[in-house]
Design a protein around this motif. Structure first.
Motif, short mmCIF file in Angstrom:
data_model
loop_
_atom_site.label_atom_id
_atom_site.label_comp_id
_atom_site.label_asym_id
_atom_site.label_seq_id
_atom_site.Cartn_x
_atom_site.Cartn_y
_atom_site.Cartn_z
N GLN A 294 0.62 -1.09 -0.11
CA GLN A 294 -0.17 -0.11 0.01
C GLN A 294 1.02 1.41 -0.09
OE1 GLN A 294 -2.54 -0.34 3.44
NE2 GLN A 294 -4.00 -1.98 2.42
N PHE A 295 1.98 1.29 0.87
CA PHE A 295 2.84 2.54 0.80
C PHE A 295 3.56 2.51 -0.49
CE2 PHE A 295 2.70 2.01 5.73
CZ PHE A 295 2.27 3.41 5.81
N GLU A 296 3.62 1.37 -1.19
CA GLU A 296 4.61 1.61 -2.47
C GLU A 296 3.76 2.32 -3.54
OE1 GLU A 296 6.04 -2.14 -3.42
OE2 GLU A 296 7.69 -2.23 -2.12
N ILE A 297 2.34 1.58 -3.39
CA ILE A 297 1.18 2.40 -4.39
C ILE A 297 1.01 3.83 -3.98
CG2 ILE A 297 -1.15 2.42 -4.87
CD1 ILE A 297 -0.69 -0.65 -4.56
N GLN A 298 0.97 4.20 -2.55
CA GLN A 298 0.78 5.53 -2.65
C GLN A 298 2.17 6.47 -2.97
OE1 GLN A 298 -0.04 5.59 1.77
NE2 GLN A 298 -2.27 4.82 1.55
N SER A 299 3.20 5.70 -2.61
CA SER A 299 4.31 6.47 -2.90
C SER A 299 4.37 6.74 -4.51
CB SER A 299 5.77 5.65 -2.69
OG SER A 299 6.83 6.57 -3.07
N ALA A 300 3.86 5.68 -5.32
CA ALA A 300 4.02 5.97 -6.94
C ALA A 300 2.89 6.98 -7.03
CB ALA A 300 3.84 4.58 -7.53
N LYS A 301 1.73 6.83 -6.62
CA LYS A 301 0.78 8.02 -6.61
C LYS A 301 1.29 9.48 -6.38
CE LYS A 301 -3.31 5.15 -6.26
NZ LYS A 301 -4.67 4.96 -5.40
N LEU A 302 1.95 9.55 -5.40
CA LEU A 302 2.50 10.76 -4.89
C LEU A 302 3.62 11.39 -5.69
CD1 LEU A 302 2.72 10.36 -1.06
CD2 LEU A 302 1.19 12.17 -2.51
N THR A 303 4.49 10.23 -6.37
CA THR A 303 5.47 10.65 -7.28
C THR A 303 4.69 10.96 -8.66
OG1 THR A 303 7.07 8.89 -6.23
CG2 THR A 303 7.58 9.73 -8.50
N GLU A 304 3.75 10.40 -9.06
CA GLU A 304 3.24 10.87 -10.40
C GLU A 304 2.63 12.15 -10.22
OE1 GLU A 304 -0.49 9.07 -13.28
OE2 GLU A 304 0.14 7.92 -11.53
N HIS A 305 1.58 12.35 -8.89
CA HIS A 305 1.47 13.76 -8.60
C HIS A 305 2.32 15.09 -8.62
CE1 HIS A 305 -1.95 16.66 -7.35
NE2 HIS A 305 -1.24 16.72 -6.24
N LEU A 306 3.69 14.55 -8.12
CA LEU A 306 4.52 15.39 -7.88
C LEU A 306 5.05 15.92 -9.43
CD1 LEU A 306 6.50 17.13 -6.06
CD2 LEU A 306 7.93 15.14 -6.16
N GLN A 307 5.50 14.75 -10.17
CA GLN A 307 5.44 14.89 -11.48
C GLN A 307 4.74 15.86 -12.30
OE1 GLN A 307 6.16 11.05 -13.28
NE2 GLN A 307 8.30 10.95 -12.29
N SER A 308 3.32 15.59 -12.07
CA SER A 308 2.21 16.35 -12.60
C SER A 308 2.30 17.95 -12.33
CB SER A 308 1.06 15.96 -12.37
OG SER A 308 -0.07 16.60 -12.76
N LEU A 309 2.45 18.10 -10.85
CA LEU A 309 2.63 19.63 -10.31
C LEU A 309 3.87 20.21 -10.84
CD1 LEU A 309 1.78 18.99 -6.37
CD2 LEU A 309 0.53 19.88 -8.23
N GLN A 310 4.88 19.43 -11.05
CA GLN A 310 6.37 19.92 -11.62
C GLN A 310 5.93 20.44 -13.07
OE1 GLN A 310 9.23 16.98 -10.96
NE2 GLN A 310 9.57 17.87 -8.92
N GLN A 311 5.32 19.59 -13.93
CA GLN A 311 4.89 19.93 -15.15
C GLN A 311 3.99 21.30 -15.20
OE1 GLN A 311 3.20 16.81 -17.46
NE2 GLN A 311 3.26 17.76 -19.33
N THR A 312 2.92 21.14 -14.18
CA THR A 312 2.15 22.36 -14.25
C THR A 312 2.81 23.66 -13.79
OG1 THR A 312 0.26 20.91 -13.54
CG2 THR A 312 -0.03 23.20 -13.12
N LEU A 313 3.82 23.54 -12.83
CA LEU A 313 4.52 24.68 -12.41
C LEU A 313 5.22 25.10 -13.74
CD1 LEU A 313 5.68 26.32 -10.29
CD2 LEU A 313 7.39 24.63 -9.43
N HIS A 314 6.03 24.30 -14.44
CA HIS A 314 6.63 24.66 -15.64
C HIS A 314 5.96 25.47 -16.33
CE1 HIS A 314 9.88 24.56 -18.62
NE2 HIS A 314 9.01 24.06 -19.51
N GLN A 315 4.69 24.83 -16.76
CA GLN A 315 3.62 25.51 -17.70
C GLN A 315 3.46 26.97 -17.27
OE1 GLN A 315 0.50 23.04 -18.10
NE2 GLN A 315 1.82 21.35 -19.56
N GLU A 316 3.18 27.02 -15.81
CA GLU A 316 2.80 28.33 -15.28
C GLU A 316 3.97 29.24 -15.37
OE1 GLU A 316 0.11 29.37 -14.08
OE2 GLU A 316 -1.19 27.66 -14.17
N GLN A 317 5.19 28.69 -15.33
CA GLN A 317 6.30 29.86 -15.26
C GLN A 317 6.49 30.18 -16.65
OE1 GLN A 317 9.63 27.30 -13.72
NE2 GLN A 317 9.06 27.85 -11.66
#
Length: 326
Positions: A114-137
């Motif tokens: 479960q923690f590995e699944i949550q970690s993968a989801k958080l990593t994916e969400h983090l990448q999405s946030l970084q992409q959104t941040l790059h787009q905003e910049q």
């Protein structure tokens, strides 16, 4: 620890203790002596067997060698039954602890997955946030470029407006000069005055037309300048809002990073617990090995007792023969 089942040796021991105290070895008394354990049916069966054995011994007098042999056999049987009971209890305890350990291992593995699944989801969400941040910049940079362009357009419009105002002032000066010349010519000659007046009126009309055109152009430019100022204010407002959104995304990114760090620490703790459980399993396996060695030692002791019994019987027979010869 789980309690093992009763055996004949345990019942015999309890019966002997009751008889030694002068009490009747009934089923209930024997069960109380055993600590309120064991089935009454089993206790009754063992008591019947013991009474039958004792009755048979009373009817048939035994020799010393046979009594010693029976005693040693009973002791060997009792030692073997007690050893078997102890081994059975330890095996049952080991099986129970092993099931508990396997269940905890399974739960730990489930939680780790479960923690590995949550970690993968958080990593994916983090990448999405970084992409959104790059787009905003990128969008912010584009907005800043657009603001600079609009400011340059505004400065160009102001320069053109000042140039038009300078042209209007020049025309007004020319108009004033024309009026002065007209007045001079009016004093010189009436005909020339009429001719100059017509020419002047024509020039005045042209100048008025040009002045109206310039005024209309000036009004249009002022409207354009007002619209540019409004667009500039709107872009500045959007840039501030995007800056706020950027700060909010950065805070969310930091919070997700902290959550990810905590989950990694919890995962390390679960791995440590798994290590402790593995050590416990190894300890239990070592304990089973020691119990097996103890059982083997008991078996060897029984074999030795049986050998000593045979030697004692042989000596008794020899003693008996010597007595008969005497």
């Amino acid at each position: 620890m789980a309690r093992g089942g009763i055996n004949k040796a345990v019942v015999q021991k309890a019966r002997t203790a009751l008889l030694a105290r002068g009490e009747h070895p009934s089923i209930d008394a024997v069960r109380i002596e055993l600590g309120n354990t064991g089935s009454k049916t089993t206790i009754h069966r063992y008591l019947k067997e013991l009474e039958a054995t004792e009755l048979a011994r009373r009817k048939i007098p035994l020799g010393l060698s046979e009594q010693l042999a029976n005693l040693v056999a009973q002791l060997a049987e009792q030692i073997q039954e007690e050893a078997q009971a102890t081994v059975a209890q330890e095996r049952e305890q080991l099986a129970h602890e092993r099931r508990d350990y396997e269940e905890r291992i399974r739960q730990a593995e489930d939680r780790s997955q479960q923690f590995e699944i949550q970690s993968a989801k958080l990593t994916e969400h983090l990448q999405s946030l970084q992409q959104t941040l790059h787009q905003e910049q990128q969008q912010r940079q584009n907005t800043e470029v657009e603001v600079v362009r609009l400011q340059q357009v505004e400065r160009d419009q102001l320069a053109r407006l000042l140039d038009r105002e300078e042209q209007i002032r020049s025309l007004e000066e020319k108009h004033q000069h024309a009026r002065d010349a007209l007045e001079h010519f009016r004093q010189a000659s009436k005909d020339q005055r009429e001719q100059d007046q017509r020419r002047h009126e024509t020039q005045v009309q042209q100048l008025q037309v040009e002045q109206r055109q310039f005024q209309q152009t000036l009004m249009i430019k002022q409207d354009e300048l007002t619209q540019l100022n409004r667009d500039n204010a709107r872009l500045l407002t959007e840039a501030r809002q995007q800056q706020k959104d950027l700060h909010s995304l950065q805070r969310q990114l930091e919070e997700h990073a902290q959550t990810h760090t905590k989950e990694m620490q919890a995962r390390a703790q679960f791995e440590q617990e798994n290590s402790v459980l593995r050590e416990r399993s190894e300890t239990l396996l070592s304990k089973v090995a020691r119990l097996r060695k103890a059982k083997d030692a008991n078996d060897q002791q029984i074999v030795k007792l049986q050998g000593r019994l045979v030697e004692a019987l042989t000596q008794l027979k020899l003693l008996g023969q010597d007595v008969a010869l005497d």
